[in-house]
Structure formats: structure tokens, C-alpha cells
Design a protein around this motif. Structure first.
Motif, PDB file in Angstrom:
ATOM      1  N   SER A 162      13.722 -73.741 108.632  1.00  0.00           N
ATOM      2  CA  SER A 162      13.380 -75.157 108.560  1.00  0.00           C
ATOM      3  C   SER A 162      12.809 -75.715 109.859  1.00  0.00           C
ATOM      4  O   SER A 162      12.188 -76.787 109.856  1.00  0.00           O
ATOM      5  N   ASP A 163      13.004 -75.012 110.991  1.00  0.00           N
ATOM      6  CA  ASP A 163      12.459 -75.479 112.272  1.00  0.00           C
ATOM      7  C   ASP A 163      11.222 -74.691 112.707  1.00  0.00           C
ATOM      8  O   ASP A 163      10.791 -74.785 113.851  1.00  0.00           O
ATOM      9  N   CYS A 164      10.634 -73.933 111.793  1.00  0.00           N
ATOM     10  CA  CYS A 164       9.482 -73.091 112.124  1.00  0.00           C
ATOM     11  C   CYS A 164       8.184 -73.766 111.672  1.00  0.00           C
ATOM     12  O   CYS A 164       8.091 -74.269 110.556  1.00  0.00           O
ATOM     13  N   TYR A 165       7.196 -73.734 112.548  1.00  0.00           N
ATOM     14  CA  TYR A 165       5.922 -74.382 112.244  1.00  0.00           C
ATOM     15  C   TYR A 165       4.764 -73.398 112.120  1.00  0.00           C
ATOM     16  O   TYR A 165       3.693 -73.755 111.640  1.00  0.00           O
ATOM     17  N   ASN A 166       4.985 -72.169 112.567  1.00  0.00           N
ATOM     18  CA  ASN A 166       3.976 -71.114 112.424  1.00  0.00           C
ATOM     19  C   ASN A 166       4.704 -69.845 112.002  1.00  0.00           C
ATOM     20  O   ASN A 166       5.532 -69.327 112.758  1.00  0.00           O
TER      21      ASN A 166
END
Length: 216
Positions: A141-145
Motif C-alpha cells: 500500500s505504500d509502493c508507488y513504483n
């Protein structure tokens, strides 16, 4: 026999030809044994913890695949993860290009050692992380890539996980095989070096439209 050519010379040539055949056979057997030993010793340990249908063999990413992957992440920021990071080359290059924090998830201990060596050699020791975690149990949930170089059989269940956990701003880059049910935002490269980028906001919008258009 050519005129003046000794009988012993021809016999020696025939012997060497036969020996060459046996040598090739022995080499093939030895190569097979060596490959099996490498698999059993280095690559199998991480597989024992993963259900058979979700197991993915390790295949190193080519330099062009790495370059194409990072081209689709250029200008982005936020936590970057490689699911099944193998020898760590993508994670190290991601950090080098400013994608931080950069994390790799890999169960195989030997590949993690290789990844840490690669990071140390690049001068990034302690700056990138290679974690012994099952990608199916990691909260994203805290990953953007998110980088995914995994087999086609893994893509459908992984798509459901990514759809449920990733923020709208996240981008997923898949190498070697696209997600079969998603439409890519962009793509880069050709053939085995082709990679596909998916923006979660677009993926969710398409999934919602499909659900609304489906007959009840």
C-alpha cells in the motif's frame, strides 16, 4: 587414402574422431549435472516456501530490459519495489536513477547475497534493501513504483493483489509478459526486451467501467 599418406596417420584421425564424439557426450552429461547441482544448491531453497503454481524460475534481466524498465519510470518518485528481485540489478539501477527507497523482495538466500554484493560494488551498501519476504504476503500500500518480471501464470493472482493494495498514483512495470487483463498506459522496447507500464488509476477506471457495463 591419399598417395604417400601413412596408414598410421589415417588410423589416428579415425580414433580422434571417435574420441571427439565421446568427449562431446561426456561434456553434455557433465553440463547437465552441473546445471542441476546449481539449481539444487543455489536456486531451489527459495522455491520450497512457494506453492507450485506460483513458483517462478530465476532468469536474469538483460541490460536492455533494465534500461527499458527504468525508461518507463523516469521522472517518478516514491518507494520502488521489485517483486522477485533476483540478482538485484534492477533495484540497484533504480536507486542510481533516484527512485528511493528502492527495495527488492527475494526468497532465495543466494540471490540476496548476490544482490547485496552488486549493491556494495556500486557503492550503495546500506542504501538499497533486499528482503527475505514472500511477495504474496507483503503489504504494497505504500509502493508507488512496482516492477514485475514474473511468469504469465503468476499475473492473474498478482493483478488482483496489486489492484487491492496499490495507491491510485502507483505505476506497475511488467517485463517479458504483460498483464493479460490490463491495458497498458505505455510500452517500451520490442520482442523479449519489451516492457509495459500500467497506471493504477487507469486500471481501476477500466475495471470499474467493465463492471458497470457487465450484465447482472
Amino acid at each position: 587414402m591419399e598417395p604417400g599418406e601413412p596408414e598410421e596417420l589415417l588410423w589416428g584421425q579415425r580414433e580422434r574422431g571417435a574420441l571427439g564424439g565421446w568427449e562431446l557426450l561426456e561434456l553434455a552429461v557433465a553440463s547437465g549435472v552441473a546445471a542441476w547441482a546449481t539449481w539444487a544448491t543455489l536456486l531451489m531453497p527459495g522455491f520450497r516456501r512457494v506453492p507450485l503454481r506460483l513458483q517462478v524460475p530465476y532468469v536474469a534481466s538483460s541490460p536492455q530490459q533494465v534500461a527499458n524498465t527504468l525508461a518507463l519510470l523516469r521522472g517518478r518518485s516514491g518507494k520502488t519495489v521489485d517483486l522477485g528481485s533476483g540478482d538485484g540489478r534492477i533495484v540497484v539501477e533504480a536507486y542510481k536513477q533516484g527512485l528511493r527507497p528502492a527495495v527488492g523482495y527475494e526468497l532465495n538466500p543466494w540471490l540476496r547475497h548476490l544482490s547485496n554484493y552488486r549493491a556494495w560494488k556500486a557503492g550503495y551498501r546500506g542504501k538499497v534493501s533486499f528482503l527475505k519476504k514472500d511477495l504474496w504476503k507483503v503489504n504494497l500500500s505504500d509502493c508507488y513504483n512496482v516492477i514485475v518480471f514474473l511468469a504469465p501464470s503468476v499475473k492473474p493472482p498478482l493483478a488482483a493483489k496489486l489492484l487491492a493494495e496499490l495507491p491510485d498514483e502507483a505505476r506497475v512495470v511488467a517485463g517479458r509478459f504483460p498483464f493479460p487483463s490490463w491495458t497498458p498506459t505505455s510500452t517500451h522496447g520490442q520482442g523479449l526486451n519489451q516492457v509495459w507500464a500500467y497506471d493504477m488509476k487507469d486500471v481501476r477506471r477500466a475495471a470499474q467501467s467493465h463492471a458497470e457495463g457487465s450484465p447482472v
